[in-house]
Write a protein that holds these residues in place. Structure first.
Motif, PDB file in Angstrom:
ATOM      1  N   LEU A  53      -2.788  -1.611  18.210  1.00  0.00           N
ATOM      2  CA  LEU A  53      -1.951  -1.717  17.016  1.00  0.00           C
ATOM      3  C   LEU A  53      -0.499  -1.441  17.383  1.00  0.00           C
ATOM      4  N   GLN A  54       0.409  -1.870  16.524  1.00  0.00           N
ATOM      5  CA  GLN A  54       1.825  -1.630  16.786  1.00  0.00           C
ATOM      6  C   GLN A  54       2.146  -0.148  16.723  1.00  0.00           C
ATOM      7  N   HIS A  55       1.476   0.570  15.820  1.00  0.00           N
ATOM      8  CA  HIS A  55       1.660   2.013  15.690  1.00  0.00           C
ATOM      9  C   HIS A  55       0.312   2.718  15.806  1.00  0.00           C
ATOM     10  N   SER A  56       0.350   3.986  16.180  1.00  0.00           N
ATOM     11  CA  SER A  56      -0.825   4.841  16.067  1.00  0.00           C
ATOM     12  C   SER A  56      -0.846   5.443  14.664  1.00  0.00           C
ATOM     13  N   TRP A  57      -2.056   5.673  14.150  1.00  0.00           N
ATOM     14  CA  TRP A  57      -2.224   6.167  12.787  1.00  0.00           C
ATOM     15  C   TRP A  57      -3.198   7.335  12.790  1.00  0.00           C
ATOM     16  N   THR A  58      -3.026   8.238  11.822  1.00  0.00           N
ATOM     17  CA  THR A  58      -3.902   9.406  11.716  1.00  0.00           C
ATOM     18  C   THR A  58      -4.492   9.493  10.317  1.00  0.00           C
ATOM     19  N   PHE A  59      -5.824   9.658  10.248  1.00  0.00           N
ATOM     20  CA  PHE A  59      -6.479   9.983   8.984  1.00  0.00           C
ATOM     21  C   PHE A  59      -6.336  11.478   8.739  1.00  0.00           C
TER      22      PHE A  59
END
Length: 226
Positions: A53-59
């Motif tokens: 993905l273009q960015h990392s994401w956090t739940f």
């Protein structure tokens, strides 16, 4: 845009082949988990990561049982669950975490760009606000999934303005997109109109600044609608 969307659809089809064969077991596992926990199985731990993905994401998750009489209590009750940066890991997590209709009243589930905390005080959130769509209880699952796909798949023209998304489970279910700059009305309206299309939402989407929410809490006025 079409290429990005196709990538997610292809990966979803691949994931569904495996998920459907284990659907009953997965549902039983989710039922046995505490809210905000993820089933630790091969989906998450052994996902083959081909599509970054273009960015990392956090739940992030805040339990309905957490007492939050003060701001400090609220911050302590909010905890990160898992960070992901590939399409395959997103689907592994999504398929093994409770969806909004399975959360108890009072719970909050967030998905934010990594290193941005879902708090008004975060430097990248402090001057922003949120666009909110409201649903009947138990009716926001598809909209939540499609909101996440549009957000992490960079489908918004002004996606750089988005900090993350949250679903708040109350008497109704509210999905909000948090925006960096509350003064950029053109960007908010663009995001709002695109979002309505992504989630097939026919009602008004409202925008509130975090500053107004801090001052007025439940009596915060809508700044504008999309």
């Amino acid at each position: 845009m079409a290429e990005k969307s196709g990538k997610f659809e292809t990966e979803q089809a691949k994931q569904n082949d495996d998920v459907n064969s284990r659907a009953t077991n997965d549902e039983n596992e989710r039922d046995d988990l505490e809210e905000g926990e993820i089933a630790v199985n091969d989906d998450v731990s052994k996902a083959v990561m081909h599509h970054p993905l273009q960015h990392s994401w956090t739940f992030w998750f805040r339990s309905s049982s957490a007492k939050s009489s003060t701001e400090a209590d609220w911050e302590r009750s909010l905890r990160p669950i898992h960070t992901f940066s590939h399409v395959e890991v997103f689907w592994s997590l999504y398929n093994n975490i409770r969806h909004p209709s399975q959360l108890t009243t009072g719970a909050d589930l967030h998905c934010f760009k990594n290193h941005i905390e879902p708090k008004w005080e975060d430097p990248l959130c402090a001057n922003g606000g949120k666009l909110t769509a409201t649903f009947q209880k138990g009716k926001s699952d598809n909209a939540w999934m499609n909101s996440l796909l549009a957000m992490i798949g960079e489908q918004f023209d002004h996606g750089n303005e988005i900090c993350g998304a949250v679903v708040n489970v109350r008497r109704q279910e509210r999905i909000s997109l948090w925006i960096k700059n509350a003064e950029n009305k053109a960007a908010q309206l663009s995001i709002g109109e695109q979002w309505k299309g992504f989630i097939a939402y026919n009602e008004q989407i409202v925008f509130q600044s975090h500053d107004e929410s801090r001052r007025s809490d439940r009596n915060a006025k809508n700044k504008y609608t999309a």
